[in-house]
Design an enzyme around this catalytic site. Structure first.
Site, short mmCIF file in Angstrom:
data_model
loop_
_atom_site.label_atom_id
_atom_site.label_comp_id
_atom_site.label_asym_id
_atom_site.label_seq_id
_atom_site.Cartn_x
_atom_site.Cartn_y
_atom_site.Cartn_z
N SER A 64 -41.26 -31.67 10.97
CA SER A 64 -40.01 -31.23 11.60
C SER A 64 -40.19 -30.13 12.63
CB SER A 64 -39.03 -30.75 10.52
OG SER A 64 -39.49 -29.55 9.92
N LYS A 129 -38.20 -23.26 10.06
CA LYS A 129 -37.44 -23.70 11.24
C LYS A 129 -37.40 -22.57 12.26
CE LYS A 129 -36.06 -27.48 8.97
NZ LYS A 129 -36.65 -28.80 9.26
#
Length: 268
Positions: A64, A129
């Protein structure tokens, strides 16, 4: 009758000297072992304190954050300086982002090395993230040129977004406008079309019945800022905050107690 001179000499301790006893080999080995144990214990204490308060290692489990981070990369996360927009952060699952999974099998030695920070954290309840919005920020996707807006400033994300077939992926294929509530942040992965980030939880219902709140990560859940890839050695590099985030203005007003999400029900 007076005593003779020989008795007087002995009384003043002028007799033959006794040599000190030399330590045996066993005593020497025992001393070395004791010193070694002290060094090892002090080393473990220092390592544990560093892991708890200074930095910690984590291993990247998914794609991701490609191409910034690859699957299997080990990253060092520092806990000293505060995070800001644009930083890559590790955080605990705010609720419902990850499925419940069993613990990673590790030997007692591996668990000990993980505890003192010499092996990366094996817990499956941490994510990594990039911070896009801080408390009070208004994040919008997207302007007419397809760029994310943060407090009206368009982000130039070409330096870190995933590239597919030589082309940079879109900043987001989901249109939304959110205001980040107090004490929380809005995060996104760099591989935007393969990241179940804040966008994908804007319609989640939390345990208290509120909708969308779990999309915003509590600041207290943030472990720290990823500042370097340490392994494999061929991938060693430092991680810095992209310049485009330095140009984002402060939010116009204080952060609301609850997020605002438009349109209602938006999700991945």
């Amino acid at each position: 009758m007076l005593k003779g001179n020989d008795d007087d000499s002995d009384a003043h301790g002028t007799g033959p000297e006794v040599e000190p006893e030399q330590p045996t080999a066993a005593a020497k080995v025992g001393g070395w072992v004791k010193e070694l144990l002290i060094v090892v214990v002090l080393g473990l204490v220092v390592s544990t304190l560093l892991r708890t308060f200074v930095f910690q290692m984590f291993e990247i489990p998914s794609g991701s954050m490609e191409d910034t981070l690859q699957v299997g990369d080990r990253v060092a996360v520092q806990k000293i300086t505060p995070f800001a927009r644009g930083d890559v952060v590790v955080f605990e699952d705010p609720g419902g982002w990850l499925p419940e999974m069993g613990p990673v099998e590790r030997t007692p030695l591996q668990r000990g090395l993980e505890f003192v920070g010499l092996l990366p954290n094996s817990s499956d309840q941490y994510l990594i993230k990039r911070v896009i919005g801080m408390p009070g920020d208004v994040v919008i996707c997207c302007d007419v040129e397809g760029r994310l807006l943060v407090n009206g400033h368009p982000l130039e994300e070409g330096d870190y977004l995933y590239r597919e077939g030589g082309m940079t992926v879109a900043p987001s294929e989901i249109a939304f406008r959110v205001t980040v509530p107090e004490g929380r942040i809005f995060v996104m992965g760099d591989h935007r079309n393969s990241s179940a980030d804040s966008r994908c939880h804007l319609n989640d219902v939390s345990v208290d019945g509120s909708r969308g709140e779990n999309a915003f990560v509590p600041t207290e859940n943030v472990v720290g800022v990823a500042f370097a890839i340490t392994f494999p050695f061929s991938r060693f590099q430092t991680l810095s905050r992209p310049a485009t985030f330095e140009q984002v203005p402060a939010p116009e007003g204080p952060a609301p107690a609850k997020p605002t999400i438009d349109p209602a029900g938006v999700s991945c």
